[in-house]
Design a protein around this motif. Structure first.
Motif, PDB file in Angstrom:
ATOM      1  N   PRO A  26       0.795  -1.323   0.163  1.00 24.27           N
ATOM      2  CA  PRO A  26       0.014   0.079   0.136  1.00 24.27           C
ATOM      3  C   PRO A  26       0.940   1.263  -0.094  1.00 24.27           C
ATOM      4  N   ARG A  27       0.427   2.372  -0.588  1.00 25.50           N
ATOM      5  CA  ARG A  27       0.935   3.869  -0.606  1.00 25.50           C
ATOM      6  C   ARG A  27       0.234   4.694   0.494  1.00 25.50           C
ATOM      7  N   VAL A  28       0.799   5.610   0.713  1.00 26.96           N
ATOM      8  CA  VAL A  28      -0.041   6.458   1.683  1.00 26.96           C
ATOM      9  C   VAL A  28       0.076   8.123   1.208  1.00 26.96           C
ATOM     10  N   THR A 309     -12.308   2.895  -0.042  1.00 26.56           N
ATOM     11  CA  THR A 309     -12.405   1.992   1.325  1.00 26.56           C
ATOM     12  C   THR A 309     -12.800   3.032   2.528  1.00 26.56           C
ATOM     13  N   GLY A 318      -9.284   5.603   2.220  1.00 22.74           N
ATOM     14  CA  GLY A 318      -8.614   5.647   0.754  1.00 22.74           C
ATOM     15  C   GLY A 318      -9.218   4.982  -0.199  1.00 22.74           C
ATOM     16  N   ARG A 320      -8.991   1.516  -3.366  1.00 25.41           N
ATOM     17  CA  ARG A 320      -8.465   0.318  -3.726  1.00 25.41           C
ATOM     18  C   ARG A 320      -8.476   0.234  -5.286  1.00 25.41           C
ATOM     19  N   ARG A 325      -3.779  -2.583  -5.697  1.00 26.47           N
ATOM     20  CA  ARG A 325      -2.906  -1.838  -4.583  1.00 26.47           C
ATOM     21  C   ARG A 325      -3.892  -0.888  -3.900  1.00 26.47           C
ATOM     22  N   GLU A 326      -3.912  -0.674  -2.571  1.00 24.50           N
ATOM     23  CA  GLU A 326      -4.334   0.360  -1.673  1.00 24.50           C
ATOM     24  C   GLU A 326      -3.672   1.394  -1.428  1.00 24.50           C
ATOM     25  N   VAL A 327      -4.376   2.415  -1.865  1.00 25.46           N
ATOM     26  CA  VAL A 327      -3.654   3.771  -1.406  1.00 25.46           C
ATOM     27  C   VAL A 327      -4.425   4.543  -0.182  1.00 25.46           C
ATOM     28  N   ARG A 328      -3.878   4.691   0.868  1.00 30.24           N
ATOM     29  CA  ARG A 328      -4.418   5.061   2.223  1.00 30.24           C
ATOM     30  C   ARG A 328      -4.267   6.698   2.084  1.00 30.24           C
TER      31      ARG A 328
END
Length: 650
Positions: A26-28, A309, A318, A320, A325-328
């Motif tokens: 995941p990225r933030v 999400t 965030g 999906r 990939r998930e980006v928070r």
């Protein structure tokens, strides 16, 4: 046949059942934005300017949403702006088209109420602006003009075509509307906010303008009623309806008075100009993307969001991506997607009660009606020189005042931005963008007869404008009943098949066939093509019946060029057992048009890699002009899914 190459070069399914790859890490970011329309990018650029790290994810391969540009080469092939070919190109190497609006105003002046101009000022970056003053119109009752903007010129036009009544009504109308805009024009949109902070951003800084706006609010927020302002001139009533349609795609009585008042003030004031960004609509996007990148953020094209999400408290946490990939988001998630798709991105029941209540209240929102667009890249020599010299960059054609202004095909808006920026087209060429109301019912979907009929009606309206302009270009419009949009899967499969074929076989375009050595009739030549299994071998003495620039198309794709077709089918043939290839011409009959022959055929062969038999049946329509095939249109009778099932599962 090339359509199956991508499947044939894949390993058998039983060899592909390895453990799935782990999802990407995941990225933030501080803020994640869904969609790269101007609103989303403006939001991201402003947040970046004050120190937030922003990530923007866009499903399309071009940025800008409805305001993006797209590139097309001289052979009619789309070229993504992010591709190496586009990045290494020079201005004028491609046709650059506007996907959405081409009419801009109030962006170039230093002092302006335009909110996009304010965004550019706040981030310290903006496009280079080209300005012009002339706008043309071709209206019913033989009214045709191209005059500069501004009060003086417009009043001359009104007097000439609408008489004294139109002029007097206009002066009365503008005198009533201009006071309504004074407060609005002085209030920057960025200072408007929905909480108590508005007292600090508006009330303390712009007290007089705010008071004026609040007093005028009941009028400026109401639909524009031209009769209520005392307008009785038929010409001016029709003209205001046309202006409303140009601004919002709606008739005047469904357009806010604020919008009409803004137009009256901005278009017809002394020194009024129209704006166009040098480089096209993509130039609007580039400063915003640069501002986000400068603050450590990023903007991603071809990066569709699968879901927003939601955290335990019911707040967005965030996104999906469809890649897994998930980006928070540590601060917020902003959606620049349309209302319908935004609601789909949030799983039902995942958010808090307030959001679910809002979702329910918005679920029946009326959808906007649609537009039909036409993009033309053409040789400048096709337009008579005197006409080309007299054309304004923008003009509007209205077919009738007797039908609703937003009736399909009634109003056609035409932009020729290459008159302003020659780099939008190859040297000696121009680009034209025309659009009109299509208004087909959304629920009917794509491809139903009613939609095809409406689309054809709108397309014919656009083409009639081209005829009025004496454009000597022949344009083949889609036939009614044919799919207006190819499936995304079809396009991906064709592109993958062709790419894999050039790796497994040859990337070289096949040389032209030998010069004609016989005087065989088209019917005899086509029969001989099937005897040679031409769509597998790419070799036949009868290939000279094809025009070198023949258009080849099927359910998957369309392209021009006999050499490309021969290369593709030769590559396809290399995955087949040569001794097993069987092609049969079942029948060859005249088509629906005098210049057509229709062949029904069957084909079978064994695939080398998997040892299974491939079999299909189909129909090919050959359009023949001057003794040569100019269109080769292949359609399958056998279902593609049935072919694949037999091929891989027996």
């Amino acid at each position: 046949m090339l359509r199956l190459l991508v499947f044939l070069l894949l390993p058998p399914l039983s060899l592909s059942l390895s453990a799935p790859a782990p999802p990407p890490a995941p990225r933030v970011a501080d803020v994640v934005i869904v969609g790269s329309g101007l609103a989303g990018l403006s939001c991201g650029a402003l947040l970046s300017a004050v120190g937030y790290k922003v990530e923007v994810h866009e499903a399309h391969y071009e940025l800008g949403g409805c305001c993006h540009s797209f590139l097309v080469d001289r052979k009619g092939r789309a070229v993504p702006s992010s591709s190496p070919l586009a990045r290494s190109s020079k201005p004028g190497d491609f046709f650059r088209f506007e996907a959405g609006p081409s009419l801009y105003t109030g962006v170039s002046p230093g002092r302006t109420p335009n909110p996009l101009a304010h965004v550019y000022q706040m981030i310290g970056r903006e496009p280079d602006w080209l300005t012009y003053t002339t706008w043309g119109a071709d209206l019913p009752d033989n009214v045709s003009y191209a005059v500069p903007l501004g009060q003086e010129y417009f009043e001359e036009t009104l007097l000439k075509y609408g008489g004294r009544l139109a002029l007097d009504d206009w002066r009365s109308l503008s005198a009533q509307l201009r006071p309504l805009t004074r407060g609005v024009m002085e209030l920057p949109s960025a200072a408007v906010r929905p909480d108590a902070g508005v007292l600090r951003t508006l009330a303390l800084k712009y007290p007089a303008a705010l008071a004026s706006t609040l007093l005028a609010a009941p009028k400026i927020l109401a639909p524009f009623d031209v009769a209520a302002y005392g307008v009785t001139s038929p010409f001016l009533v029709n003209y205001m309806n046309m202006i409303a349609f140009l601004l919002q795609g709606l008739p005047a009585d469904r357009t806010l008075t604020a919008v009409m008042a803004y137009m009256v003030d901005d278009f017809y004031r002394p020194g009024a100009v129209l704006d166009f960004p040098k480089g096209g609509s993509s130039a609007l996007v580039e400063p915003l993307v640069a501002a986000i990148a400068a603050a450590g953020g990023s903007v991603h094209a071809s990066s569709p969001v699968a879901a927003i999400t939601v955290g335990k408290g019911g707040e967005a946490s965030g996104v999906r991506l469809e890649s897994g990939r998930e980006v928070r988001a540590t601060k917020a998630v902003v959606s620049n997607a349309d209302l319908y798709n935004t609601l789909k991105l949030v799983p039902p029941g995942a958010s808090n009660a307030a959001f679910e209540e809002e979702r329910a209240s918005l679920s029946n929102t009326t959808l906007c009606q649609s537009f039909m667009h036409l993009h033309l890249g053409l040789d400048a020599s096709l337009i008579p020189a005197p006409l080309l010299a007299s054309l304004p960059p923008q003009w509007t054609a209205v077919r009738s005042w007797d039908v609703p202004i937003d009736a399909p095909g009634n109003v056609v808006v035409v932009s020729m931005p290459s008159l302003l920026d020659p780099d939008l087209a190859p040297e000696g060429h121009h680009v034209i963008h025309a659009y009109t109301a299509g208004n087909e019912p959304v629920a009917a979907g794509i491809g139903v007869p009613a939609v095809a009929s409406t689309g054809a009606q709108a397309a014919n309206a656009i083409m009639s404008v081209g005829e009025q302009l004496e454009l000597n270009a022949r344009i083949r419009m889609p036939e009614p009943g044919r799919r207006g949009v190819r499936g995304l899967l079809d396009k991906v499969l064709f592109g993958a098949a062709e790419a894999v074929g050039t790796v497994a076989g040859s990337s070289e375009i096949a040389p032209p066939p030998p010069s004609a050595s016989s005087s065989a009739s088209p019917r005899d030549a086509i029969s001989e093509l099937f005897e040679s299994s031409y769509f597998v071998t790419g070799a036949s003495p009868s290939f000279d019946i094809f025009n070198p620039d023949c258009l080849f198309k099927d359910e998957f794709s369309s392209f021009t060029g006999l050499g490309r077709f021969r290369r593709n089918v030769e590559n396809f043939g290399k995955v087949l057992e040569p001794s097993s290839v069987k092609s049969k011409l079942i029948k060859l009959e005249p088509g629906a048009n005098p210049d057509e022959l229709v062949a029904e055929w069957s084909f079978s062969s064994t695939v080398k890699l998997i040892g299974r038999r491939l079999a299909a049946r189909g129909r090919t329509t050959y359009t023949i002009r001057d003794g040569q095939v100019v269109v080769h249109d292949e359609q399958w009778i056998t279902k593609k899914t049935d072919v694949l099932k037999r091929l891989f599962f027996g």
